[in-house]
Motif scaffolding. Structure first.
Motif, mmCIF file in Angstrom:
data_model
loop_
_atom_site.group_PDB
_atom_site.id
_atom_site.type_symbol
_atom_site.label_atom_id
_atom_site.label_comp_id
_atom_site.label_asym_id
_atom_site.label_seq_id
_atom_site.Cartn_x
_atom_site.Cartn_y
_atom_site.Cartn_z
ATOM 1 N N LEU A 108 28.440 -85.064 -37.944
ATOM 2 C CA LEU A 108 29.336 -83.918 -38.074
ATOM 3 C C LEU A 108 29.927 -83.799 -39.470
ATOM 4 O O LEU A 108 30.177 -82.700 -39.952
ATOM 5 C CB LEU A 108 30.472 -84.022 -37.047
ATOM 6 C CG LEU A 108 30.152 -83.449 -35.676
ATOM 7 C CD1 LEU A 108 31.335 -83.617 -34.757
ATOM 8 C CD2 LEU A 108 29.796 -81.972 -35.795
ATOM 9 N N ASN A 110 26.393 -84.719 -34.374
ATOM 10 C CA ASN A 110 26.520 -83.287 -34.237
ATOM 11 C C ASN A 110 25.990 -82.868 -32.860
ATOM 12 O O ASN A 110 24.810 -83.047 -32.567
ATOM 13 C CB ASN A 110 25.695 -82.626 -35.353
ATOM 14 C CG ASN A 110 25.811 -81.139 -35.351
ATOM 15 O OD1 ASN A 110 26.387 -80.565 -34.427
ATOM 16 N ND2 ASN A 110 25.278 -80.513 -36.376
ATOM 17 N N SER A 116 27.621 -81.985 -41.512
ATOM 18 C CA SER A 116 27.593 -80.606 -41.036
ATOM 19 C C SER A 116 28.759 -79.808 -41.631
ATOM 20 O O SER A 116 28.596 -78.664 -42.071
ATOM 21 C CB SER A 116 27.668 -80.622 -39.507
ATOM 22 O OG SER A 116 27.507 -79.349 -38.995
#
Lengths: 322, 103
Positions: free
Chosen positions: A29, A92, A32
Motif C-alpha cells: 500500500l 494492497n 500504491s
C-alpha cells in the motif's frame, strides 16, 4: 517545435493511465500511495493543459499533497496497530483481487459509453459559462472561477466549508477519551527542523498571496488553505507540538471561523436582499474577508485531520511552540 | 539563431542529460544511498541547468527571479528529503534492500 502540444498530451495521457494502473497493482500500500501522489501531480498538469489553472492548483495541493499525507498517516497508524500480527508492509487489497477486475471492467464500460456519446454527435452547449461570464461585473471580482465559487454559487461553497468543519468535529469526537499519542519524535532531526523553519514563513506568505490574487487570477481560499495545511503537516512531522486541543478558545475560533464569517456575511446582507447575495459595491471586500477567514480555517482543519488524535486532547502544556 | 538562444538550448539539453542519468541511476543503482546520489544530481544540477536555460528565453526580470527562486526552493527541499530518506535507511537496514517489484 520538437515536442508539440498533441504529443505532449498523448504522453501525459499514457503516463496517467500507466500510473493509475500501477497504483492499483502495486504490491504494498505504501508504494500504491506514493504512485497515487505522482498521479495527482500529473493530473494537475493535465488541468493546466485544458486551461484550468485553478483546478490544477487545487489538485496539486489537495488532491495530491494533503490527500497523500492523510493516506500515509492512516497507513502508518494501521501498520503500527497491526505490528506483531503480520510482518512487513500492508498488502494492497485491490491488487489481484476480483474487485480490482470489476473496477477495470466498469471503467472500460464507462469509457465506452463516453466515447459513444462523443462519437454520436454530442455537442457541448457551454453550460452556464456564458451566463456567468456575462454577469461577472456584478460579482465584485475579475477571476471567473472566484466569481462563481464565492458569489454565484456561494451557497455551495458555504456548505463545503461546513462539511470540512463537520469532518474535523468528527475527529475530535472520535478522539474523545483516547489516550494521547506522543507525536514528538525521539529522533528529532536538526536538518528537518531547520527546513521547516525556513519553509513555514514562505508558505504563509504564499498562502496570503494566493488569497489576495484570487480575485483576478487563479488562487483562493481552498488552495491557500491547503498550503497552510501542508505547512501544518510538515510542522507535525518535524516533531513540533501544535496546540490544537479544543480546550483553547482560540482553536475553536480558528476552526469554526471560516464557516461562521461566511454564514454571517450571508445573513448580514439579508436586510434588503437574498441570503448570500452581496451588494455589488462591497462584494469584493466581503469575498476577501470570507476567503481570509476560510483560508485560516481550512489550514487548521486539514492539519487536525492529519494529526489524528495526537495533540488534540491534552490540556495546554507548560510551553507552546512559537 | 542568436547566441542566447543557442546557449539556452545547450543548457536545457545538458539539464535533460542530467535528468536522464538521474532517472537511469534511480532505476539501476543497487541501494538507497547510491540511488539518492543519482536522484539529487538530477534535482540540483539538472533543474539548475534547465532553469538557467529557461531564463535566457525570458525578457521579464520578475519571471527570471521566480525561476531562480523555484530552483533554490527545490534545492533546499531535495537536500532535506535526501537527508531524511538516507537517515531513515540508515536506521532501518531492511529498507536498504532493493525492492524491484514495480508493477
Amino acid at each position: 517545435m520538437l515536442l508539440d502540444g498533441l504529443s505532449f498530451d498523448l504522453l501525459l495521457s499514457i503516463a496517467l493511465i500507466a500510473l493509475a494502473t500501477a497504483a492499483l497493482r502495486a504490491r504494498d500500500l505504501f508504494k500504491s500511495i506514493v504512485i497515487f501522489m505522482l498521479f495527482g501531480l500529473l493530473v494537475a498538469i493535465a488541468w493546466v493543459r485544458v486551461h484550468a489553472p485553478d483546478l490544477a492548483l487545487a489538485e496539486a495541493a489537495i488532491g495530491s499533497g494533503i490527500t497523500g499525507a492523510l493516506f500515509l498517516g492512516a497507513l502508518n497508524r494501521i501498520e503500527r496497530k497491526r505490528k506483531g500480527a503480520a510482518s512487513g508492509r500492508l498488502e494492497n487489497p485491490v491488487n489481484g483481487s476480483t474487485s480490482g477486475a470489476w473496477a477495470v471492467l466498469l471503467t472500460l464500460v464507462l469509457t465506452g459509453l463516453l466515447a459513444m456519446a462523443v462519437l454520436s454527435g454530442w455537442s457541448y452547449s457551454g453550460g452556464l459559462a456564458d451566463e456567468a461570464l456575462s454577469r461577472i461585473d456584478e460579482s465584485g471580482v475579475v477571476n471567473p472561477v472566484t466569481a462563481v465559487i464565492l458569489n454565484f454559487r456561494a451557497y455551495d461553497t458555504l456548505l463545503e466549508i461546513g462539511v470540512l468543519l463537520l469532518a474535523v468535529l468528527g475527529v475530535y469526537a472520535v478522539c474523545e477519551g483516547q489516550t494521547m499519542r506522543d507525536l514528538r519524535r525521539r529522533d528529532r532531526s536538526k536538518v528537518l527542523e531547520t527546513f521547516v523553519h525556513l519553509l513555514s514563513p514562505m508558505v504563509v506568505l504564499t498562502a496570503g498571496y494566493l488569497v489576495w490574487v484570487g480575485y483576478k487570477e487563479p488562487g483562493g481560499a481552498f488552495q491557500a488553505g491547503a498550503l497552510l495545511g501542508g505547512a501544518g503537516v510538515v510542522l507535525l512531522l518535524s516533531g513540533r507540538e501544535l496546540p490544537l486541543h479544543t480546550a483553547r478558545t482560540v482553536v475553536r475560533i480558528i476552526l469554526g471561523g471560516g464557516f461562521l464569517v461566511f454564514l454571517l456575511a450571508g445573513l448580514l446582507v439579508m436586510k434588503d436582499r437574498a441570503f448570500l447575495e452581496y451588494p455589488r459595491a462591497s462584494a469584493k471586500h466581503i469575498i476577501l474577508i470570507i476567503e481570509l477567514a476560510c483560508t485560516v480555517s481550512i489550514g487548521a482543519i486539514l492539519t487536525v485531520l492529519f494529526s489524528g488524535c495526537a495533540n488534540l486532547l491534552a490540556a495546554p502544556s507548560e510551553e507552546e511552540g512559537p | 539563431m542568436s547566441i542566447s538562444a543557442v546557449l539556452s538550448y545547450l543548457l536545457i539539453g545538458f539539464g535533460l542529460v542530467f535528468f536522464t542519468a538521474g532517472t537511469v541511476g534511480l532505476l539501476r543503482f543497487p541501494d538507497v544511498f547510491s540511488r539518492l546520489h543519482a536522484l539529487t544530481k538530477a534535482d540540483n544540477l539538472g533543474l539548475g541547468l534547465v532553469v538557467f536555460g529557461a531564463i535566457l528565453r525570458q525578457s521579464e526580470l520578475t519571471v527570471m527571479l521566480k525561476l531562480v527562486l523555484i530552483w533554490l526552493l527545490v534545492l533546499i527541499a531535495s537536500a532535506t528529503t535526501c537527508y531524511l530518506v538516507a537517515e531513515s535507511a540508515r536506521r532501518n537496514p531492511d529498507v536498504k534492500e532493493s525492492r524491484n517489484d514495480a508493477a
